[in-house]
Design a protein around this motif. Structure first.
Motif, PDB file in Angstrom:
ATOM      1  N   LYS A  47     -22.715 -23.759 -33.336  1.00 43.61           N
ATOM      2  CA  LYS A  47     -23.395 -24.945 -33.874  1.00 43.61           C
ATOM      3  C   LYS A  47     -22.450 -26.134 -34.003  1.00 43.61           C
ATOM      4  CE  LYS A  47     -25.142 -22.711 -37.451  1.00 43.61           C
ATOM      5  NZ  LYS A  47     -25.898 -22.424 -38.702  1.00 43.61           N
ATOM      6  N   ALA A  48     -21.237 -25.867 -34.511  1.00 45.19           N
ATOM      7  CA  ALA A  48     -20.276 -26.953 -34.719  1.00 45.19           C
ATOM      8  C   ALA A  48     -19.848 -27.581 -33.402  1.00 45.19           C
ATOM      9  CB  ALA A  48     -19.052 -26.424 -35.477  1.00 45.19           C
ATOM     10  N   LEU A  49     -19.643 -26.755 -32.373  1.00 40.74           N
ATOM     11  CA  LEU A  49     -19.190 -27.284 -31.083  1.00 40.74           C
ATOM     12  C   LEU A  49     -20.274 -28.134 -30.425  1.00 40.74           C
ATOM     13  CD1 LEU A  49     -17.043 -27.514 -28.957  1.00 40.74           C
ATOM     14  CD2 LEU A  49     -17.803 -25.335 -27.978  1.00 40.74           C
ATOM     15  N   GLU A  50     -21.501 -27.698 -30.510  1.00 37.99           N
ATOM     16  CA  GLU A  50     -22.587 -28.477 -29.920  1.00 37.99           C
ATOM     17  C   GLU A  50     -22.738 -29.820 -30.636  1.00 37.99           C
ATOM     18  OE1 GLU A  50     -27.323 -28.070 -28.679  1.00 37.99           O
ATOM     19  OE2 GLU A  50     -26.137 -26.288 -29.180  1.00 37.99           O
ATOM     20  N   LEU A  51     -22.560 -29.786 -31.958  1.00 41.42           N
ATOM     21  CA  LEU A  51     -22.672 -31.015 -32.744  1.00 41.42           C
ATOM     22  C   LEU A  51     -21.541 -31.983 -32.411  1.00 41.42           C
ATOM     23  CD1 LEU A  51     -24.252 -32.438 -35.045  1.00 41.42           C
ATOM     24  CD2 LEU A  51     -22.670 -31.355 -36.655  1.00 41.42           C
ATOM     25  N   LYS A  52     -20.316 -31.484 -32.374  1.00 42.69           N
ATOM     26  CA  LYS A  52     -19.161 -32.346 -32.123  1.00 42.69           C
ATOM     27  C   LYS A  52     -19.189 -32.952 -30.716  1.00 42.69           C
ATOM     28  CE  LYS A  52     -16.091 -29.884 -35.308  1.00 42.69           C
ATOM     29  NZ  LYS A  52     -15.869 -31.012 -36.219  1.00 42.69           N
ATOM     30  N   SER A  53     -19.683 -32.169 -29.771  1.00 46.56           N
ATOM     31  CA  SER A  53     -19.701 -32.639 -28.378  1.00 46.56           C
ATOM     32  C   SER A  53     -20.982 -33.397 -28.034  1.00 46.56           C
ATOM     33  CB  SER A  53     -19.552 -31.445 -27.430  1.00 46.56           C
ATOM     34  OG  SER A  53     -20.702 -30.616 -27.486  1.00 46.56           O
ATOM     35  N   LYS A  54     -21.847 -33.554 -29.047  1.00 48.64           N
ATOM     36  CA  LYS A  54     -23.158 -34.206 -28.824  1.00 48.64           C
ATOM     37  C   LYS A  54     -23.943 -33.492 -27.727  1.00 48.64           C
ATOM     38  CE  LYS A  54     -21.912 -38.823 -30.482  1.00 48.64           C
ATOM     39  NZ  LYS A  54     -20.634 -38.443 -31.097  1.00 48.64           N
ATOM     40  N   GLY A  55     -23.830 -32.173 -27.734  1.00 46.06           N
ATOM     41  CA  GLY A  55     -24.615 -31.358 -26.813  1.00 46.06           C
ATOM     42  C   GLY A  55     -24.033 -31.166 -25.432  1.00 46.06           C
ATOM     43  N   THR A  56     -22.842 -31.708 -25.176  1.00 52.01           N
ATOM     44  CA  THR A  56     -22.262 -31.569 -23.838  1.00 52.01           C
ATOM     45  C   THR A  56     -21.488 -30.256 -23.660  1.00 52.01           C
ATOM     46  OG1 THR A  56     -20.251 -32.765 -24.475  1.00 52.01           O
ATOM     47  CG2 THR A  56     -22.086 -34.066 -23.560  1.00 52.01           C
ATOM     48  N   LEU A  57     -21.169 -29.600 -24.764  1.00 48.74           N
ATOM     49  CA  LEU A  57     -20.536 -28.284 -24.720  1.00 48.74           C
ATOM     50  C   LEU A  57     -21.434 -27.291 -25.456  1.00 48.74           C
ATOM     51  CD1 LEU A  57     -16.715 -28.846 -25.413  1.00 48.74           C
ATOM     52  CD2 LEU A  57     -17.747 -27.980 -23.322  1.00 48.74           C
ATOM     53  N   LYS A  58     -21.921 -26.305 -24.752  1.00 45.11           N
ATOM     54  CA  LYS A  58     -22.793 -25.298 -25.351  1.00 45.11           C
ATOM     55  C   LYS A  58     -22.153 -23.921 -25.253  1.00 45.11           C
ATOM     56  CE  LYS A  58     -27.216 -27.675 -24.567  1.00 45.11           C
ATOM     57  NZ  LYS A  58     -27.586 -27.748 -25.993  1.00 45.11           N
ATOM     58  N   VAL A  59     -22.471 -23.043 -26.219  1.00 43.13           N
ATOM     59  CA  VAL A  59     -21.928 -21.692 -26.241  1.00 43.13           C
ATOM     60  C   VAL A  59     -23.061 -20.695 -26.017  1.00 43.13           C
ATOM     61  CG1 VAL A  59     -20.677 -19.971 -27.582  1.00 43.13           C
ATOM     62  CG2 VAL A  59     -20.131 -22.395 -27.866  1.00 43.13           C
ATOM     63  N   LYS A  60     -22.911 -19.850 -25.030  1.00 43.49           N
ATOM     64  CA  LYS A  60     -23.853 -18.766 -24.752  1.00 43.49           C
ATOM     65  C   LYS A  60     -23.196 -17.478 -25.218  1.00 43.49           C
ATOM     66  CE  LYS A  60     -27.159 -16.493 -22.311  1.00 43.49           C
ATOM     67  NZ  LYS A  60     -28.499 -16.378 -22.890  1.00 43.49           N
ATOM     68  N   ILE A  61     -23.807 -16.805 -26.209  1.00 46.00           N
ATOM     69  CA  ILE A  61     -23.192 -15.634 -26.829  1.00 46.00           C
ATOM     70  C   ILE A  61     -23.788 -14.337 -26.289  1.00 46.00           C
ATOM     71  CG2 ILE A  61     -22.698 -14.475 -29.020  1.00 46.00           C
ATOM     72  CD1 ILE A  61     -23.092 -17.207 -30.402  1.00 46.00           C
ATOM     73  N   PHE A  62     -22.900 -13.392 -25.935  1.00 50.42           N
ATOM     74  CA  PHE A  62     -23.304 -12.049 -25.511  1.00 50.42           C
ATOM     75  C   PHE A  62     -22.756 -11.046 -26.537  1.00 50.42           C
ATOM     76  CE2 PHE A  62     -23.235 -14.603 -21.694  1.00 50.42           C
ATOM     77  CZ  PHE A  62     -24.326 -14.159 -20.950  1.00 50.42           C
ATOM     78  N   PRO A  63     -23.530 -10.687 -27.566  1.00 50.51           N
ATOM     79  CA  PRO A  63     -23.054  -9.745 -28.579  1.00 50.51           C
ATOM     80  C   PRO A  63     -23.288  -8.289 -28.157  1.00 50.51           C
ATOM     81  CG  PRO A  63     -25.223 -10.536 -29.176  1.00 50.51           C
ATOM     82  CD  PRO A  63     -24.862 -11.207 -27.872  1.00 50.51           C
ATOM     83  N   ASP A  64     -23.022  -7.358 -29.071  1.00 49.88           N
ATOM     84  CA  ASP A  64     -23.356  -5.936 -28.873  1.00 49.88           C
ATOM     85  C   ASP A  64     -22.701  -5.314 -27.634  1.00 49.88           C
ATOM     86  OD1 ASP A  64     -25.250  -5.679 -31.126  1.00 49.88           O
ATOM     87  OD2 ASP A  64     -26.440  -7.097 -29.964  1.00 49.88           O
ATOM     88  N   ALA A  65     -21.521  -5.785 -27.289  1.00 49.82           N
ATOM     89  CA  ALA A  65     -20.778  -5.227 -26.137  1.00 49.82           C
ATOM     90  C   ALA A  65     -21.580  -5.271 -24.845  1.00 49.82           C
ATOM     91  CB  ALA A  65     -20.328  -3.795 -26.451  1.00 49.82           C
ATOM     92  N   GLN A  66     -22.418  -6.279 -24.684  1.00 45.72           N
ATOM     93  CA  GLN A  66     -23.233  -6.397 -23.473  1.00 45.72           C
ATOM     94  C   GLN A  66     -22.378  -6.514 -22.212  1.00 45.72           C
ATOM     95  OE1 GLN A  66     -26.324  -9.436 -23.652  1.00 45.72           O
ATOM     96  NE2 GLN A  66     -26.464  -9.196 -25.856  1.00 45.72           N
ATOM     97  N   LEU A  67     -21.203  -7.104 -22.347  1.00 50.43           N
ATOM     98  CA  LEU A  67     -20.336  -7.299 -21.178  1.00 50.43           C
ATOM     99  C   LEU A  67     -19.124  -6.371 -21.187  1.00 50.43           C
ATOM    100  CD1 LEU A  67     -20.380 -11.177 -20.713  1.00 50.43           C
ATOM    101  CD2 LEU A  67     -21.959  -9.451 -19.865  1.00 50.43           C
ATOM    102  N   GLY A  68     -19.170  -5.354 -22.047  1.00 50.04           N
ATOM    103  CA  GLY A  68     -18.086  -4.377 -22.042  1.00 50.04           C
ATOM    104  C   GLY A  68     -17.340  -4.280 -23.358  1.00 50.04           C
ATOM    105  N   SER A  69     -16.348  -3.404 -23.380  1.00 45.93           N
ATOM    106  CA  SER A  69     -15.516  -3.191 -24.566  1.00 45.93           C
ATOM    107  C   SER A  69     -14.595  -4.380 -24.803  1.00 45.93           C
ATOM    108  CB  SER A  69     -14.666  -1.937 -24.377  1.00 45.93           C
ATOM    109  OG  SER A  69     -13.714  -2.148 -23.333  1.00 45.93           O
TER     110      SER A  69
END
Length: 323
Positions: A47-69
């Motif tokens: 949330k903080a990064l999107e706010l500071k960058s005015k939406g030009t930097l977004k974070v896509k999160i993959f929790p629960d070890a979806q991409l591995g250990s």
């Protein structure tokens, strides 16, 4: 196959792409469930990064070890397939040696001392050490203190550990610590631990309060000894292959968002500890407050052996103790 497909897409460059609208997407993977206080801290980063960058930097999160250990995701950061992750400093120490220091038993006097070190020049210098391994540290997240829990008998002094098989992470520091106190350190996958406790393969384990409860280990282990032998933090990291592509303003926003999320996560962690202890007590778990100095004295050899093997890190250890 699904995981392989996702990794292939990431490898092809989606992680560092700039969309037609001028938006950069930062892919962040970690192994924790979405209810975990560290994941909540990561949401604050998002949330903080999107706010500071005015939406030009977004974070896509993959929790629960979806991409591995943790180890697998660290390797993905190094080759640039994933931008960021959260891992335990214990896992990170296999890539960046200086993180071993943070696992030394009873290195920190208390929580105040720990955060004074982590958030000060010493902690920041350790975060920067990872850059030469393509793993730039952004901030630390509170992962509490690790303590012993057992199923057959209570641990009130180090002598009570004699003859007990205690599950530990596959980390030499943790193994040496349990053995120095008289227990028999038994490295074991965390996913196998519930069954191992249930079947008596191990007599106990060591972890923080939220993990003790969220794993349901409190259903089997009815003794929890708050000896708080180590306080290994989690670390929010960004791969240098992604970091180096950011502008100076973007780097500033990422670091500021990380720092803000670190402060917010402390409160999430504190609330989780309180709720976890309430659940454990209501389930009949005996909470034991031991004389910590007895455990600290027994484990002094771990520090002595570490400094002897790594004299180049003795200065950092002494700086932490003097802080």
């Amino acid at each position: 196959m699904k995981k392989i497909s996702i990794l292939l897409l990431l490898f092809l460059g989606l992680v560092s792409c700039r969309e037609a609208s001028g938006i950069k997407v930062l892919y962040l993977a970690h192994g924790l469930p979405q209810t975990h206080p560290v994941h909540k801290g990561i949401l604050e980063f998002q949330k903080a990064l999107e706010l500071k960058s005015k939406g030009t930097l977004k974070v896509k999160i993959f929790p629960d070890a979806q991409l591995g250990s943790e180890r697998e995701v660290l390797e993905l950061l190094q080759i640039g397939s994933v931008a960021a992750t959260k891992v335990s400093a214990a896992t990170l120490s296999n890539f960046v040696p200086e993180y071993h220091i943070l696992g030394i038993p009873y290195l920190f006097r208390d929580k105040e001392h720990r955060f004074k070190v982590l958030e000060g020049p010493i902690g920041k210098s350790i975060l920067e050490k990872g850059s030469k391994f393509w793993l730039r540290g952004l901030c630390y997240y509170d992962a509490g203190s690790r303590s012993f829990y057992t199923s057959k008998k209570a641990i009130r002094t180090p002598d009570d550990l004699k003859g007990l098989k205690i599950r530990v992470m596959n980390n030499q520091m943790a193994i040496n610590m349990v053995n120095s106190m008289g227990g028999s350190a038994t490295p074991l996958s965390y996913g196998e631990l519930y069954t191992a406790l249930q079947q008596g393969v191990v007599d106990g384990a060591e972890n923080n309060e939220p993990s003790f409860v969220s794993s349901n280990h409190y259903e089997i282990s009815k003794y929890y000894t708050l000896d708080e032998h180590s306080a290994v933090p989690d670390v929010l990291l960004i791969g240098t292959k992604y970091w180096d592509k950011l502008s100076e303003d973007e780097k500033k926003w990422v670091q500021e968002a990380a720092d803000e999320s670190s402060q917010a996560q402390k409160k999430f962690w504190s609330d989780s500890v309180e709720a976890s202890m309430k659940t454990a007590k209501e389930a009949g778990v005996e909470i034991i407050i031991p004389e910590k100095s007895l455990f600290a004295e027994k484990s002094k050899s771990v520090l002595e052996e570490f400094v002897a093997k790594h004299p180049d890190m003795a200065t950092i250890v002494n700086q932490i103790k003097a802080e």
